[in-house]
Design a protein around this motif. Sequence first.
Motif, mmCIF file in Angstrom:
data_model
loop_
_atom_site.group_PDB
_atom_site.id
_atom_site.type_symbol
_atom_site.label_atom_id
_atom_site.label_comp_id
_atom_site.label_asym_id
_atom_site.label_seq_id
_atom_site.Cartn_x
_atom_site.Cartn_y
_atom_site.Cartn_z
ATOM 1 N N LYS A 81 -8.669 7.164 2.794
ATOM 2 C CA LYS A 81 -8.603 7.869 4.074
ATOM 3 C C LYS A 81 -9.163 9.262 3.840
ATOM 4 O O LYS A 81 -8.757 9.942 2.895
ATOM 5 C CB LYS A 81 -7.168 7.965 4.579
ATOM 6 C CG LYS A 81 -6.574 6.642 4.997
ATOM 7 C CD LYS A 81 -5.191 6.850 5.562
ATOM 8 C CE LYS A 81 -4.639 5.562 6.110
ATOM 9 N NZ LYS A 81 -3.327 5.776 6.758
ATOM 10 N N GLN A 119 -12.176 -3.710 -0.802
ATOM 11 C CA GLN A 119 -11.921 -5.117 -1.098
ATOM 12 C C GLN A 119 -11.935 -5.382 -2.597
ATOM 13 O O GLN A 119 -12.857 -4.978 -3.291
ATOM 14 C CB GLN A 119 -12.993 -5.998 -0.423
ATOM 15 C CG GLN A 119 -13.116 -5.802 1.078
ATOM 16 C CD GLN A 119 -11.862 -6.175 1.843
ATOM 17 O OE1 GLN A 119 -11.130 -7.068 1.453
ATOM 18 N NE2 GLN A 119 -11.617 -5.475 2.936
ATOM 19 N N SER A 157 -10.657 5.741 7.980
ATOM 20 C CA SER A 157 -10.051 4.829 7.021
ATOM 21 C C SER A 157 -11.064 3.803 6.552
ATOM 22 O O SER A 157 -11.799 3.245 7.369
ATOM 23 C CB SER A 157 -8.914 4.099 7.748
ATOM 24 O OG SER A 157 -7.828 3.977 6.931
ATOM 25 N N PHE A 158 -11.088 3.548 5.238
ATOM 26 C CA PHE A 158 -12.046 2.606 4.666
ATOM 27 C C PHE A 158 -11.326 1.627 3.748
ATOM 28 O O PHE A 158 -10.840 2.020 2.682
ATOM 29 C CB PHE A 158 -13.133 3.368 3.885
ATOM 30 C CG PHE A 158 -13.836 4.381 4.724
ATOM 31 C CD1 PHE A 158 -14.863 4.009 5.572
ATOM 32 C CD2 PHE A 158 -13.440 5.710 4.703
ATOM 33 C CE1 PHE A 158 -15.492 4.941 6.378
ATOM 34 C CE2 PHE A 158 -14.064 6.650 5.511
ATOM 35 C CZ PHE A 158 -15.096 6.260 6.353
ATOM 36 N N PRO A 159 -11.238 0.350 4.157
ATOM 37 C CA PRO A 159 -10.611 -0.644 3.279
ATOM 38 C C PRO A 159 -11.495 -0.911 2.067
ATOM 39 O O PRO A 159 -12.721 -0.910 2.169
ATOM 40 C CB PRO A 159 -10.483 -1.881 4.169
ATOM 41 C CG PRO A 159 -11.438 -1.682 5.288
ATOM 42 C CD PRO A 159 -11.689 -0.208 5.421
ATOM 43 N N LYS A 176 0.841 -1.201 0.000
ATOM 44 C CA LYS A 176 0.000 0.000 0.000
ATOM 45 C C LYS A 176 0.870 1.242 0.000
ATOM 46 O O LYS A 176 1.703 1.411 0.869
ATOM 47 C CB LYS A 176 -0.885 0.035 1.246
ATOM 48 C CG LYS A 176 -1.972 -0.982 1.259
ATOM 49 C CD LYS A 176 -2.797 -0.797 2.528
ATOM 50 C CE LYS A 176 -3.782 -1.923 2.697
ATOM 51 N NZ LYS A 176 -4.535 -1.798 3.925
ATOM 52 N N SER A 191 -6.754 0.101 -2.500
ATOM 53 C CA SER A 191 -6.975 -0.816 -1.389
ATOM 54 C C SER A 191 -7.547 -0.119 -0.151
ATOM 55 O O SER A 191 -8.073 -0.772 0.742
ATOM 56 C CB SER A 191 -5.669 -1.524 -1.011
ATOM 57 O OG SER A 191 -4.689 -0.567 -0.644
ATOM 58 N N GLN A 192 -7.452 1.209 -0.110
ATOM 59 C CA GLN A 192 -7.929 1.924 1.070
ATOM 60 C C GLN A 192 -8.134 3.399 0.737
ATOM 61 O O GLN A 192 -7.382 3.979 -0.044
ATOM 62 C CB GLN A 192 -6.892 1.785 2.190
ATOM 63 C CG GLN A 192 -7.319 2.338 3.521
ATOM 64 C CD GLN A 192 -6.259 2.084 4.584
ATOM 65 O OE1 GLN A 192 -5.107 1.817 4.295
ATOM 66 N NE2 GLN A 192 -6.658 2.162 5.830
#
Length: 142
Positions: free
Chosen positions: A64, A107, A103-105, A3, A61-62
């Motif tokens: 913020k 998928q 933060s938000f993963p 990441k 992948s994420q």
Amino acid sequence: MCKMSLVRTIRNDTVSSVLNRDVKQYGKKYMFDSNEETCWNSDQGECQWVILEFPQSVKVSQLKVQFQGGFSAKTCKLEGCPREGDFTMISHFYPEDNNSLQSFPIQEAPAVDKVKIMFENSADFFGRIIVYSLDVLGEKAS
């Protein structure tokens, strides 16, 4: 997956609006300047958004994001597309209405050249969104 912040590689970025068109005080660049005193402040409206275009395909992948409490989105949508294609849905995420960095993963995101982050259902009665910090993490697609 390695990441890394992808915002440093952005080739182009656009936003739905800027409060009173005052880009010197509230422009989009302030989401990425790492200064907690500055922010992007949208004008009023039902759905505000940010589009980020990358020089090559990426896999997100994420996300913020740091809103100003009272001016956050209740629901958000991440969409992506290839260079010459239509945006398609990747993920929904649901921020809290506060001042903290959230933060938000994401998928199994597909490889995309552009992402669109849609800020829906603002906590503000007039639909304004205030973002102090926005970061997109991921990797270059092979």
